[in-house]
Design a protein around this motif. Structure first.
Motif, PDB file in Angstrom:
ATOM      1  N   SER A 109      -7.291   4.416   8.907  1.00 48.35           N
ATOM      2  CA  SER A 109      -7.998   4.288   7.630  1.00 48.35           C
ATOM      3  C   SER A 109      -7.319   3.216   6.755  1.00 48.35           C
ATOM      4  N   ILE A 110      -6.012   3.350   6.607  1.00 46.09           N
ATOM      5  CA  ILE A 110      -5.282   2.409   5.743  1.00 46.09           C
ATOM      6  C   ILE A 110      -5.269   1.011   6.359  1.00 46.09           C
ATOM      7  N   PHE A 114       1.366  13.229   1.448  1.00 43.54           N
ATOM      8  CA  PHE A 114       0.701  13.761   2.645  1.00 43.54           C
ATOM      9  C   PHE A 114       1.742  14.213   3.660  1.00 43.54           C
ATOM     10  N   HIS A 133       0.847  -1.191   0.000  1.00 45.42           N
ATOM     11  CA  HIS A 133       0.000   0.000   0.000  1.00 45.42           C
ATOM     12  C   HIS A 133       0.880   1.238   0.000  1.00 45.42           C
ATOM     13  N   TYR A 141     -13.655   8.808   5.485  1.00 44.20           N
ATOM     14  CA  TYR A 141     -12.675   9.395   4.574  1.00 44.20           C
ATOM     15  C   TYR A 141     -13.307  10.537   3.774  1.00 44.20           C
ATOM     16  N   ARG A 178     -13.575  13.456   6.113  1.00 40.65           N
ATOM     17  CA  ARG A 178     -12.268  14.075   6.371  1.00 40.65           C
ATOM     18  C   ARG A 178     -11.821  14.923   5.194  1.00 40.65           C
ATOM     19  N   LEU A 217      -5.604   9.149  12.067  1.00 41.35           N
ATOM     20  CA  LEU A 217      -6.738   8.908  11.159  1.00 41.35           C
ATOM     21  C   LEU A 217      -6.267   8.274   9.852  1.00 41.35           C
ATOM     22  N   ILE A 218      -5.109   8.667   9.352  1.00 41.80           N
ATOM     23  CA  ILE A 218      -4.570   8.016   8.143  1.00 41.80           C
ATOM     24  C   ILE A 218      -4.237   6.559   8.475  1.00 41.80           C
ATOM     25  N   LYS A 278      -8.518  -1.229   6.387  1.00 43.44           N
ATOM     26  CA  LYS A 278      -8.817  -1.876   5.100  1.00 43.44           C
ATOM     27  C   LYS A 278      -7.856  -3.027   4.829  1.00 43.44           C
TER      28      LYS A 278
HETATM   29  N1  URA Z   1      -5.276   6.606   2.070  1.00 43.36           N
HETATM   30  C1  URA Z   1      -6.281   6.079   2.816  1.00 43.36           C
HETATM   31  O1  URA Z   1      -6.816   5.033   2.486  1.00 43.36           O
HETATM   32  N2  URA Z   1      -6.667   6.741   3.901  1.00 43.36           N
HETATM   33  C2  URA Z   1      -6.116   7.895   4.305  1.00 43.36           C
HETATM   34  O2  URA Z   1      -6.516   8.445   5.312  1.00 43.36           O
HETATM   35  C3  URA Z   1      -5.069   8.441   3.523  1.00 43.36           C
HETATM   36  C4  URA Z   1      -4.663   7.764   2.416  1.00 43.36           C
END
Ligand code: URA
Length: 433
Positions: free
Chosen positions: A193-194, A217, A92, A175, A178, A189-190, A197
């Motif tokens: 989030s990543i 980022f 990723h 997301y 945000r 939060l990043i 998943k």
């Molecule tokens: N990619 C994601 O899936 N989530 C984030 O918060 C940033 C990048």
């Protein structure tokens, strides 16, 4: 539901927002509830937005973050690849300009005996999306059912497809929120989030490519290190073999940013050529994926040289109804940006090139916008190259020539030409395990 506790809900959101705003730790029960209740629309968008902003300022403790991530995973399904005949590894990237690495990487790692389930997304803003790139290939289909994905993983060894709505649906809602509330660039939060998943996806090993620099980022190495360490800790805590590379995103990767342009470059890499930085990063990530999956006996460089990665690429595209031999779309119009003086190109800014490619039509401003397959920016020189006044530096591609002016505005201070070559560094800046 409003802030006051008028329903049968066990908590009042406003109490959680106030607690976090004051820097207090949320309890496990509060974290589980707020994520679950937000996903079923029982927490208002403005309340979640305030909580996300409080987290942006106060952070989450490691335990809170783990709970937050688990709560996001629990809102959806979990995939299981344990029935496959070979190990799995996924990569990723936190997103960058010209980052087409997934395209050559997935078939390359599959050629080395590790299956690659690459559940990907579309681009938003200046960073391109892997699915947008592959959709430039005539006929290629991004949407697969879980059964189709598993079957392709077994038969071909690699699949790049759309992440279905079943994985961590809380993240999909959060997301989008945000994105419009200034809470994207927030490390916890990043990371949640990543990692929600990726853990829900069920891959056996995960390699994170954490980008650093203007097009990423994370603008500094220190921030990127913190994000990488946070994600690696979350992955390892969930029993997922996780490694991160920190890689340079101060300048675009390779010589193209834009959907069909990047597919063309990826195919060059699979054919044994391609820009050196793309080859270097593809091989570095492949070696990490193979190591994390316990298969470091194969040398990925051999699989690029002997054509076996290319064979898997073609099988992967065909399996998803694409024609790997079809001509790729090209833009109707081009304009060239030339060097204004002689010297050495000392910098070429990733963000500026990404914004220009986006404005030319390669990216979208809103989720529902279409992208132009042929649009983007082609680079004719990279930092460190000698250039002459009048020499082409960039070619801009679009179907809609009225976009050239805005794209060129983004490029006004995009590059510097000086007397001395910049210090050469590799693409990989650091490694976090
Ligand atoms: N990619 C994601 O899936 N989530 C984030 O918060 C940033 C990048």
């Amino acid at each position: 539901m409003t802030g006051s506790q008028t329903s049968h809900e066990p908590y009042a959101v406003v109490d959680l927002i106030n607690a976090k705003r004051r820097g207090q730790r949320l309890t496990d029960g509060e974290v589980d509830w707020v994520i679950e209740a937000y996903t079923r629309d029982a927490v208002a968008e403005e309340q979640m937005s305030a909580l996300a902003m409080a987290i942006a300022f106060q952070g989450l403790t490691p335990d809170e973050l783990r709970r937050w991530t688990d709560a996001m995973i629990a809102t959806g399904e979990r995939l299981d690849f344990s029935g496959l005949s070979r190990p799995t590894a996924d990569k990723h990237s936190t997103g960058g300009v010209g980052d087409k690495i997934t395209l050559p990487l997935a078939p390359l790692v599959a050629a080395c005996g590790v299956a690659v389930p690459q559940l990907s997304g579309r681009g938003l803003g200046h960073t391109g999306g892997t699915l947008d790139k592959l959709e430039a290939i005539p006929g290629w289909r991004a949407e697969l059912s879980n059964a189709e994905m598993l079957a392709q993983l077994e038969s071909v060894g690699a699949v790049i497809c759309a992440a279905g709505t079943g994985l961590a649906p809380a993240d999909q809602k959060l997301y989008a929120l945000r994105d419009v509330t200034g809470t994207v660039e927030v490390i916890p939060l990043i990371a949640s989030s990543i990692m929600s998943k990726k853990i829900a996806e069920g891959t056996g090993a995960l390699v994170l490519d954490v980008k650093v620099g203007s097009g990423a980022f994370m603008k500094t190495l220190a921030e990127a290190q913190e994000l990488a360490e946070t994600m690696v800790r979350l992955g390892q805590g969930a029993g997922l073999s996780t490694v991160a590379l920190l890689t340079d995103m101060s300048t675009p990767l390779g010589l193209s940013a834009g959907n069909a342009l990047e597919v063309r470059e990826s195919v060059e890499v699979l054919a044994g050529g391609g820009p050196p930085d793309v080859v270097e990063l593809t091989l570095a990530l492949a070696r990490e994926m193979l190591g994390a999956a316990g298969r470091d006996d194969a040398d990925p460089a051999d699989k690029l040289a002997d054509g076996s990665a290319m064979d898997i690429w073609q099988a992967m595209i065909r399996a998803q109804h694409g024609d790997p031999h079809a001509d790729l779309p090209t833009a109707k119009e081009t304009e060239v940006v030339t060097a204004d003086t002689d010297g050495v190109l000392t910098s070429l800014d990733a963000l500026a090139v990404g914004v220009a490619a986006w404005r030319l039509g390669a990216g979208r401003a809103r989720k529902e916008d279409p992208v132009q397959a042929g649009a983007g920016v082609e680079l004719h020189a990279k930092p460190g190259d000698h250039v002459r006044a009048g020499q082409p530096l960039l070619t801009l591609h679009t179907n809609t020539p009225e976009r050239f002016a805005r794209a060129k505005q983004a490029l006004v201070r995009a590059y510097e030409i000086g007397p001395n070559a910049p210090e050469r560094t590799g693409v990989v800046l650091d490694r976090v395990t």
